[in-house]
Design a protein around this motif. Structure first.
Motif, PDB file in Angstrom:
ATOM      1  N   ARG A  28     -74.205  54.531 -88.399  1.00 17.09           N
ATOM      2  CA  ARG A  28     -74.157  55.632 -88.007  1.00 17.09           C
ATOM      3  C   ARG A  28     -73.082  55.280 -87.496  1.00 17.09           C
ATOM      4  NH1 ARG A  28     -77.726  59.241 -85.880  1.00 17.09           N
ATOM      5  NH2 ARG A  28     -76.430  59.194 -83.796  1.00 17.09           N
ATOM      6  N   ALA A  29     -71.866  56.462 -87.444  1.00 22.12           N
ATOM      7  CA  ALA A  29     -70.595  56.304 -87.195  1.00 22.12           C
ATOM      8  C   ALA A  29     -70.011  57.342 -85.954  1.00 22.12           C
ATOM      9  CB  ALA A  29     -69.869  56.999 -88.011  1.00 22.12           C
ATOM     10  N   CYS A  30     -69.168  56.855 -85.320  1.00 27.35           N
ATOM     11  CA  CYS A  30     -68.976  58.179 -84.069  1.00 27.35           C
ATOM     12  C   CYS A  30     -67.186  58.488 -84.197  1.00 27.35           C
ATOM     13  CB  CYS A  30     -68.705  57.848 -82.545  1.00 27.35           C
ATOM     14  SG  CYS A  30     -68.293  58.407 -81.843  1.00 27.35           S
ATOM     15  N   PHE A  31     -66.423  59.599 -84.545  1.00 25.04           N
ATOM     16  CA  PHE A  31     -65.407  60.108 -84.930  1.00 25.04           C
ATOM     17  C   PHE A  31     -65.284  61.270 -83.971  1.00 25.04           C
ATOM     18  CE2 PHE A  31     -66.859  58.973 -89.056  1.00 25.04           C
ATOM     19  CZ  PHE A  31     -65.266  58.603 -90.008  1.00 25.04           C
ATOM     20  N   TYR A  32     -63.623  60.647 -83.596  1.00 23.61           N
ATOM     21  CA  TYR A  32     -63.167  61.905 -82.834  1.00 23.61           C
ATOM     22  C   TYR A  32     -62.523  62.671 -83.196  1.00 23.61           C
ATOM     23  CZ  TYR A  32     -59.420  58.662 -80.809  1.00 23.61           C
ATOM     24  OH  TYR A  32     -59.094  58.267 -80.398  1.00 23.61           O
ATOM     25  N   MET A  33     -61.793  64.111 -82.488  1.00 23.37           N
ATOM     26  CA  MET A  33     -60.617  64.852 -82.488  1.00 23.37           C
ATOM     27  C   MET A  33     -59.369  64.666 -81.770  1.00 23.37           C
ATOM     28  SD  MET A  33     -60.235  69.091 -83.607  1.00 23.37           S
ATOM     29  CE  MET A  33     -58.299  69.534 -84.182  1.00 23.37           C
ATOM     30  N   HIS A  34     -58.532  64.802 -81.871  1.00 22.17           N
ATOM     31  CA  HIS A  34     -57.466  64.594 -80.709  1.00 22.17           C
ATOM     32  C   HIS A  34     -56.173  65.056 -81.634  1.00 22.17           C
ATOM     33  CE1 HIS A  34     -56.339  60.753 -82.562  1.00 22.17           C
ATOM     34  NE2 HIS A  34     -55.156  61.262 -82.593  1.00 22.17           N
ATOM     35  N   PHE A  35     -55.020  65.807 -80.483  1.00 26.14           N
ATOM     36  CA  PHE A  35     -53.718  66.236 -81.537  1.00 26.14           C
ATOM     37  C   PHE A  35     -52.867  64.710 -80.541  1.00 26.14           C
ATOM     38  CE2 PHE A  35     -54.927  69.703 -78.064  1.00 26.14           C
ATOM     39  CZ  PHE A  35     -53.467  68.667 -77.462  1.00 26.14           C
ATOM     40  N   ARG A  36     -51.831  64.485 -80.682  1.00 31.11           N
ATOM     41  CA  ARG A  36     -50.373  64.204 -80.601  1.00 31.11           C
ATOM     42  C   ARG A  36     -49.568  64.712 -79.564  1.00 31.11           C
ATOM     43  NH1 ARG A  36     -50.541  61.725 -85.909  1.00 31.11           N
ATOM     44  NH2 ARG A  36     -52.226  59.942 -85.816  1.00 31.11           N
ATOM     45  N   GLU A  37     -49.269  65.742 -80.118  1.00 32.09           N
ATOM     46  CA  GLU A  37     -48.751  66.462 -79.743  1.00 32.09           C
ATOM     47  C   GLU A  37     -48.432  67.925 -79.177  1.00 32.09           C
ATOM     48  OE1 GLU A  37     -44.876  66.900 -81.950  1.00 32.09           O
ATOM     49  OE2 GLU A  37     -44.548  64.739 -80.753  1.00 32.09           O
ATOM     50  N   ASN A  38     -48.570  68.638 -78.007  1.00 37.11           N
ATOM     51  CA  ASN A  38     -48.643  69.918 -77.406  1.00 37.11           C
ATOM     52  C   ASN A  38     -47.766  71.261 -78.758  1.00 37.11           C
ATOM     53  OD1 ASN A  38     -50.376  69.682 -75.413  1.00 37.11           O
ATOM     54  ND2 ASN A  38     -49.001  69.493 -74.463  1.00 37.11           N
ATOM     55  N   PRO A  39     -48.434  71.573 -79.440  1.00 33.75           N
ATOM     56  CA  PRO A  39     -47.217  73.029 -80.285  1.00 33.75           C
ATOM     57  C   PRO A  39     -45.940  73.714 -78.994  1.00 33.75           C
ATOM     58  CG  PRO A  39     -49.818  74.228 -79.798  1.00 33.75           C
ATOM     59  CD  PRO A  39     -49.955  72.103 -78.573  1.00 33.75           C
ATOM     60  N   PHE A  40     -44.917  74.053 -79.804  1.00 33.13           N
ATOM     61  CA  PHE A  40     -44.472  74.646 -79.264  1.00 33.13           C
ATOM     62  C   PHE A  40     -43.648  73.924 -78.112  1.00 33.13           C
ATOM     63  CE2 PHE A  40     -47.835  77.762 -80.151  1.00 33.13           C
ATOM     64  CZ  PHE A  40     -48.018  77.987 -81.534  1.00 33.13           C
ATOM     65  N   GLU A  41     -43.581  72.778 -78.331  1.00 31.99           N
ATOM     66  CA  GLU A  41     -42.622  72.266 -77.090  1.00 31.99           C
ATOM     67  C   GLU A  41     -43.575  72.006 -75.313  1.00 31.99           C
ATOM     68  OE1 GLU A  41     -38.632  71.788 -77.601  1.00 31.99           O
ATOM     69  OE2 GLU A  41     -38.699  71.119 -79.597  1.00 31.99           O
ATOM     70  N   GLY A  42     -44.937  73.002 -75.660  1.00 34.29           N
ATOM     71  CA  GLY A  42     -45.266  73.299 -74.442  1.00 34.29           C
ATOM     72  C   GLY A  42     -45.906  72.200 -74.015  1.00 34.29           C
ATOM     73  N   LYS A 318     -45.413  87.291 -85.052  1.00 33.81           N
ATOM     74  CA  LYS A 318     -44.695  85.675 -85.122  1.00 33.81           C
ATOM     75  C   LYS A 318     -45.385  85.365 -83.588  1.00 33.81           C
ATOM     76  CE  LYS A 318     -39.727  86.607 -84.589  1.00 33.81           C
ATOM     77  NZ  LYS A 318     -38.126  86.331 -83.863  1.00 33.81           N
ATOM     78  N   LEU A 319     -47.049  86.184 -83.557  1.00 34.38           N
ATOM     79  CA  LEU A 319     -48.234  85.719 -83.214  1.00 34.38           C
ATOM     80  C   LEU A 319     -48.982  84.866 -83.813  1.00 34.38           C
ATOM     81  CD1 LEU A 319     -49.644  85.060 -80.723  1.00 34.38           C
ATOM     82  CD2 LEU A 319     -50.427  87.932 -80.831  1.00 34.38           C
ATOM     83  N   VAL A 320     -49.641  85.620 -85.064  1.00 29.48           N
ATOM     84  CA  VAL A 320     -50.192  85.372 -85.790  1.00 29.48           C
ATOM     85  C   VAL A 320     -50.323  84.416 -87.245  1.00 29.48           C
ATOM     86  CG1 VAL A 320     -51.759  87.767 -85.321  1.00 29.48           C
ATOM     87  CG2 VAL A 320     -49.816  87.001 -87.878  1.00 29.48           C
ATOM     88  N   THR A 321     -48.798  84.681 -87.421  1.00 33.29           N
ATOM     89  CA  THR A 321     -48.239  82.923 -87.732  1.00 33.29           C
ATOM     90  C   THR A 321     -47.756  82.309 -87.022  1.00 33.29           C
ATOM     91  OG1 THR A 321     -46.145  83.571 -87.911  1.00 33.29           O
ATOM     92  CG2 THR A 321     -47.249  84.676 -89.620  1.00 33.29           C
ATOM     93  N   ALA A 322     -47.368  82.132 -85.536  1.00 37.18           N
ATOM     94  CA  ALA A 322     -47.274  81.020 -84.795  1.00 37.18           C
ATOM     95  C   ALA A 322     -45.677  80.401 -85.427  1.00 37.18           C
ATOM     96  CB  ALA A 322     -47.996  79.223 -85.010  1.00 37.18           C
ATOM     97  N   PHE A 323     -45.320  81.536 -85.732  1.00 36.24           N
ATOM     98  CA  PHE A 323     -43.962  81.544 -86.090  1.00 36.24           C
ATOM     99  C   PHE A 323     -43.027  80.567 -86.056  1.00 36.24           C
ATOM    100  CE2 PHE A 323     -39.683  82.980 -87.766  1.00 36.24           C
ATOM    101  CZ  PHE A 323     -39.709  83.941 -88.305  1.00 36.24           C
ATOM    102  N   ASP A 324     -42.890  79.710 -85.162  1.00 38.28           N
ATOM    103  CA  ASP A 324     -41.815  78.274 -84.833  1.00 38.28           C
ATOM    104  C   ASP A 324     -42.334  77.077 -84.827  1.00 38.28           C
ATOM    105  OD1 ASP A 324     -43.463  79.624 -82.351  1.00 38.28           O
ATOM    106  OD2 ASP A 324     -42.174  79.379 -80.757  1.00 38.28           O
ATOM    107  N   GLN A 325     -44.290  77.128 -84.750  1.00 40.69           N
ATOM    108  CA  GLN A 325     -44.480  76.295 -85.194  1.00 40.69           C
ATOM    109  C   GLN A 325     -45.745  75.956 -86.666  1.00 40.69           C
ATOM    110  OE1 GLN A 325     -45.121  72.966 -82.196  1.00 40.69           O
ATOM    111  NE2 GLN A 325     -47.130  72.642 -83.241  1.00 40.69           N
ATOM    112  N   PRO A 326     -45.107  75.733 -87.965  1.00 45.02           N
ATOM    113  CA  PRO A 326     -46.686  76.232 -88.633  1.00 45.02           C
ATOM    114  C   PRO A 326     -48.276  75.205 -88.416  1.00 45.02           C
ATOM    115  CG  PRO A 326     -45.374  74.850 -89.526  1.00 45.02           C
ATOM    116  CD  PRO A 326     -44.534  75.152 -87.766  1.00 45.02           C
ATOM    117  N   ALA A 327     -47.934  74.477 -87.269  1.00 47.81           N
ATOM    118  CA  ALA A 327     -49.186  73.636 -87.542  1.00 47.81           C
ATOM    119  C   ALA A 327     -49.297  73.498 -86.792  1.00 47.81           C
ATOM    120  CB  ALA A 327     -49.595  72.741 -88.744  1.00 47.81           C
TER     121      ALA A 327
END
Length: 477
Positions: A28-42, A318-327
């Motif tokens: 049995r395993a435990c995985f978790y999801m996180h991210f390291r930086e908020n998008p758009f320098e926000g 610029k909204l649906v493509t998150a124009f200034d940050q692709p991912a």
């Protein structure tokens, strides 16, 4: 296709075969999801996409043609990549995992778990790419929408279908934008699928299809007297507004009403002020002005600083493509193992010379603290195996409790899947309300676009000590 089993990176399948051959499939395993930086320098991120995970897991299986395709894959050094026994295991696979995640619309922050997956290690591993795909994309778009709506002084309609990354991307972007605060979408497919309000009027081609602009305007309001928004910049904003006023008078005489005019090009600040003056002078202060034309949060803020007389906004590309940050860089990491026949979870940690890439050990969870006024104070990550007695806010109330007192907190991870079956039912309107409430409870210094203050996310004393001990033991090996 309905089955999602093939929405997977190849190395998840090669690892799964390796786990089977090494007798580790039932660990049995435990995985978790996180991210390291908020998008758009926000200063924040709006979680979105978690409501889709249960549906994804319900449909995660392999059909005969999937197995036939996988059987054709060759190993780089010769022979077939996958063995018959493993492919038969896939053919009969039914996931047996538990997923806990933040609800759509919840504000989340770097380095804290936003979903946790527990179950047989093979089952947990092969869903990684699909889970990340859902949450990374929709959270990015929901956050962009929240930023746009944060600065807009009126309703924002999303209409990015024609510029979105494919049909599925367009539909999910419309959903995420609505969760993030947009009032409607132009995307009829998204409106049907998710119950999002749809909006739209006419394009420049409508005006150009008639001999003159006034004829085009009269024809449109005749066909749609209850959806009368006229696009006035096909030839000249000033001329178009004057003709829209003529039509507005004719509609008023018939007991009808011109709802708004739309400006889609040129100097939007100047054009909107001119149009507002003309409408007010003609006795139509109630007629709104809609602005479109490659808008985002920065453009809208600039237009308002210039005194633009704009009441409603249409935001697309610029909204649906998150124009200034692709991912959004969400990652999925192993944090604990439990061997067959044992109830003891053994923590696991990834260390790195880059401090931000170190992971957290244990079956991690997260809770949020509020002050006496209900404002968000900070989050704490802890190991759920050592949960203390606490008071919590009703998790089923999207508005949260009103009588919060200092030190009260709420859990952020809630059950989505149990033993491979979805639990609960997604509610897009509750998600949208949740985002609005969370944003209202986040300090303004953390919502500003330039150099926002960081939101505090800390570790419990026990988790902090365990992480440091594990890091030292690994370094000394």
């Amino acid at each position: 296709m309905n089955n999602q089993g093939m929405l997977i990176d190849l190395y998840h399948l090669t690892m799964a075969q390796g786990f089977q051959e090494q007798g580790k499939s039932e660990v049995r395993a435990c995985f978790y999801m996180h991210f390291r930086e908020n998008p758009f320098e926000g200063g924040y991120t709006v979680a979105c996409g978690t409501d889709h995970l249960a549906e994804l897991i319900d449909n995660f299986y392999y059909e005969d043609d999937d197995i036939e395709y996988l059987a054709t894959l060759d190993a780089p050094n010769g022979g077939k990549l996958f063995k018959h026994d493993f492919l038969e295991t896939l053919r009969n696979l039914r996931l047996n995992i538990d997923i806990d995640a933040v609800r759509d619309g919840t504000l989340v922050f770097p380095h804290e778990p936003i979903l946790r997956v527990m179950g047989p290690i093979t089952d947990c591993q092969i869903v990684e790419a699909a889970l990340l795909n859902a949450v990374n994309f929709e959270s990015l778009i929901a956050t962009k929408a929240a930023r746009v709506c944060q600065v807009a002084n009126g309703p924002v309609s999303e209409f990015g279908l024609r510029r979105a990354q494919g049909p599925n991307g367009a539909i999910l972007a419309s959903r995420a934008a609505y969760v993030g605060g947009c009032s409607s979408t132009s995307n009829v497919a998204a409106g049907k699928r998710f119950g999002i309000p749809v909006s739209g009027t006419h394009a420049h081609s409508w005006v150009m299809a008639f001999d003159d602009e006034l004829e085009a305007f009269r024809a449109y309001v005749s066909a749609f007297p209850h959806n009368a928004i006229l696009l006035v910049d096909t030839y000249s904003v000033e001329q178009g507004t004057a003709r829209a006023i003529m039509v507005a008078r004719e509609m008023r005489d018939r007991g009808e009403r011109l709802m708004a005019i739309r400006i889609d090009s040129g100097d939007l600040a100047w054009g909107s002020r001119k149009a507002r003056f003309m409408l007010d002078e003609a006795g139509f202060p109630e007629v709104k002005i809609v602005a479109t034309n490659d808008l985002d949060e920065y453009t809208i803020a600039s237009l308002l600083d210039q005194g633009a007389a704009i009441d409603m906004w249409g935001v697309g590309t610029k909204l649906v493509t998150a124009f200034d940050q692709p991912a959004l860089g969400g990652v999925y990491k192993l944090s604990a193992l439990c061997r067959p026949g044992s109830d003891c979870w053994e923590p696991r940690i990834k260390v790195s010379d880059t401090t931000g890439k170190r992971t957290l050990p244990g079956c991690v969870d997260v809770r949020r603290y509020y002050d006496a006024d209900g404002n968000m104070m900070g989050d704490m990550v802890f190991d759920e195996q050592g949960v203390l007695e606490h008071r919590i806010i009703d998790p089923h109330d999207p508005l949260r409790r009103k009588d919060l007192s200092a030190g009260v907190f709420e859990p952020l991870l809630f059950p989505l899947v149990r033993q491979g079956k979805s639990v609960g039912k997604p509610d897009i309107n509750a998600a949208r309300l949740r985002a609005a409430v969370d944003l209202s409870r986040l300090d303004a210094s953390r919502k500003r676009f330039l150099n926002p203050h960081s939101y505090p996310v800390g570790l419990s004393h026990e988790l902090h000590a365990r992480r440091d001990t594990l890091i030292l033991s690994l370094i000394e090996r």
